[in-house]
Design an enzyme around this catalytic site. Structure first.
Site, mmCIF file in Angstrom:
data_model
loop_
_atom_site.group_PDB
_atom_site.id
_atom_site.type_symbol
_atom_site.label_atom_id
_atom_site.label_comp_id
_atom_site.label_asym_id
_atom_site.label_seq_id
_atom_site.Cartn_x
_atom_site.Cartn_y
_atom_site.Cartn_z
ATOM 1 N N GLU A 1 0.598 3.080 16.649
ATOM 2 C CA GLU A 1 1.874 2.652 16.038
ATOM 3 C C GLU A 1 3.077 3.395 16.620
ATOM 4 O OE1 GLU A 1 1.647 2.749 11.725
ATOM 5 O OE2 GLU A 1 0.151 1.155 11.690
ATOM 6 N N GLU B 1 -6.235 -1.999 12.258
ATOM 7 C CA GLU B 1 -5.957 -1.531 10.878
ATOM 8 C C GLU B 1 -5.632 -2.771 10.061
ATOM 9 O OE1 GLU B 1 -3.237 1.709 10.097
ATOM 10 O OE2 GLU B 1 -3.816 2.698 11.981
HETATM 11 O O1 AHR Z 1 -4.071 3.758 7.416
HETATM 12 C C1 AHR Z 1 -2.989 4.524 6.972
HETATM 13 C C2 AHR Z 1 -1.858 4.571 7.970
HETATM 14 O O2 AHR Z 1 -1.285 3.305 8.108
HETATM 15 C C3 AHR Z 1 -2.242 4.935 9.386
HETATM 16 O O3 AHR Z 1 -2.278 6.304 9.587
HETATM 17 C C4 AHR Z 1 -1.132 4.343 10.191
HETATM 18 O O4 AHR Z 1 -1.528 3.986 11.488
HETATM 19 C C5 AHR Z 1 -0.685 3.157 9.370
HETATM 20 O O5 AHR Z 1 0.694 3.110 9.232
#
Ligand code: AHR
Length: 519
Positions: free
Chosen positions: A201, A321
């Site tokens: 990210e 994610e």
């Molecule tokens: O999964 C929690 C957080 O969400 C992670 O660290 C990040 O990559 C995302 O913003």
């Protein structure tokens, strides 16, 4: 005359409903159709779609999968009760060490004798990192859990040298400095870590070492080249956009990354967390429109980056994610308590991934234990959240080919967005076992949907396996000692076949997997 007019009207209404042309009203019985054709394949349902994620965050690692000194752990500190349910979850690939954590992490702090490892301030989540769980502990865990490791390097505050040394530590078989460090730490053979993410990210202003698209792409390109020269067999995942605030920004980010890195990367990452802040089930389960859009737009950008290239490198999407996350946003270290409607959303995500199985080749639920997770622990044991069960089932009951099915069903609208069908469907096929899996989410809060299921190629057998998740209380949750409430039921039915099809009613707010067999 009047009678025949009424009959004609009834026929017209029925036809419209069948085509999904008019929204069903309360008084009508909704009708739907699913038409299966095993020749209409989309792509391989890649085993890496059933991945998960383990970040150094809250109680995900420490107190989650790893708790030294606990009677529930083995001599090395791995929680055995947790390991058992992780194995049952069929986690195919496990991403580590972050997340946001990765952008401040120095992997060299986490190797060698544990008591000599430094304790560091952890800046992403405002914590302390003991470094007692590091690279070797993670890779050993993956071996024990039977999962493929996936490491995210630090392209926030880290250096390219750190990245290539990490690959050398894990994968080098010759006697080099870092490979010999690994041997000294007890691992003679290379770990052979295949999947490496080029940061996490990095487009987010919340990220340590946040960069703009151009700076990230240049940096990631050089990191990719250096890492590949250490091990040419690795697969690289670029950090796609996770910052969807402005449409133009996320598209610009993905396009820049793809155009700059198209000869180096194998995947671009997407992240999506959904919420039901409006407490509206049907709106919540319409998030598939957004997920489908992120996938479709990114797939288009991949095509664009490849077009005109004489020999384009295949690039796929790693949805590395995804989850429901909104209640424990800044509290309690992200310990979301999941309810039944969140379990329905698991099916919605998988349906989206399966429908684009041609391009989505990896997906990682965020995360595995305690932190926005299906498994919750305390010092005495654990419980399984409602979202655990669809995760298990979608990984277990599936074919290796995704099918492009025809679906017509009553529709509804969320705001100004295009109408969407109450039935959210994906289908997979296993040619060896002649088995078809039909995954159906009925997003209607109150309508059972009677559906005709027709098969085009091959003769259906009447015996149908049913796996279903349903519960009268959308908000039903589990806790310690009470995790049996929201569980799936299974049964086998004898469908009354006619013309190679049968009728099945999908109950309101339910998630169903039908297992069909061909003769
Ligand atoms: O999964 C929690 C957080 O969400 C992670 O660290 C990040 O990559 C995302 O913003």
């Amino acid at each position: 005359m009047r009678k025949s007019m009424t009959r004609l009207l009834a026929v017209i209404i029925a036809a419209c409903l069948l085509l999904g042309a008019v929204p069903a009203t309360e008084s009508q019985t909704p009708q739907a159709r699913i038409k299966i054709d095993i020749d209409r394949t989309i792509g391989e349902v890649h085993p890496n779609l059933f991945g998960n994620f383990a970040e150094h965050l809250g109680r995900m690692i420490y107190g989650g999968i790893y708790e030294e000194g606990s009677p529930l752990s083995d001599k090395d500190g791995y929680r055995q009760d947790v390991l058992q349910v992780v194995r049952q979850l069929n986690v195919s690939i496990l991403r580590w060490p972050g997340g946001n954590f990765a952008s401040g992490y120095n992997w060299k702090d986490g190797i060698g004798p544990k008591d000599q490892r430094p304790v560091r301030p952890e800046l992403a989540w405002n914590d302390l990192e003991s470094n007692r769980f590091g690279t070797d502990e993670f890779l050993k865990y993956c071996e024990m859990a039977g999962t493929e490791p996936y490491i995210c390097i630090n392209l926030g505050l880290g250096t390219i040298d750190d990245a290539r040394h990490w690959v050398e530590y894990c994968n080098e078989s010759r006697h080099t400095y870092w490979a010999d460090q690994r041997r000294r730490n007890g691992r003679e053979q290379p770990w052979n870590v295949k999947y490496w993410a080029l940061g996490n990210e990095i487009d987010g202003p919340w990220q340590l070492g946040h960069k703009n698209a151009e700076d990230y792409s240049k940096f990631a390109l050089e990191a990719a080249k250096a890492m590949r020269s250490v091990d040419p067999n690795i697969k690289l995942i670029a950090s796609g956009s996770s910052n969807y605030g402005s449409n133009a920004d996320w598209i610009h980010w993905n396009s820049t990354v793809l155009n700059t890195l198209r000869n180096q990367i194998d995947y671009i990452a997407l992240h999506t967390y959904i919420n039901n802040r409006d407490n509206d089930l049907e709106k919540f389960l319409a998030w598939s429109q957004t997920i489908d859009n992120y996938i479709d737009v990114t797939a288009g950008l991949i095509k664009q980056a490849q077009s005109g290239q004489p020999n384009p490198r295949p690039i796929f999407i790693a949805y590395d994610e995804w989850n429901v996350w909104y209640r424990a946003f800044n509290r309690e270290k992200l310990e979301e308590v999941y309810n039944f409607e969140d379990a329905l959303a698991m099916g919605m995500f998988f349906n989206s991934f399966f429908r684009r199985a041609d391009v989505v080749k990896m997906a990682n639920l965020a995360q595995m234990v305690n932190v926005i997770a299906p498994i919750m622990t305390n010092k005495q044991g654990l419980f399984l959240q409602p979202i655990y069960f669809p995760l298990v089932e979608f990984s277990r009951q599936r074919g290796n080919q995704s099918l492009d099915v025809f679906v017509s069903a009553p529709t509804y609208k969320v705001g100004n967005r295009p109408a969407l069908r109450y039935l959210d469907v994906s289908t997979t096929y296993n040619a060896a076992g002649k088995t078809i899996y039909v995954n159906v989410l009925n997003r209607s809060k109150d309508k059972d949907i009677a559906t005709r299921i027709d098969n085009q190629e091959g003769e259906l057998l009447g015996e149908v396996g049913v796996w279903e998740m349903n519960h009268p209380d959308l908000k039903a949750t589990h806790t310690f000692g009470d995790d049996k409430k929201v569980r799936p039921v299974t049964r086998t039915i004898s469908a009354s076949l006619s013309n190679n099809g049968f009728s099945y009613t999908f109950p309101a707010h339910s998630l169903t997997i039908l297992r069909l067999r061909l003769k």
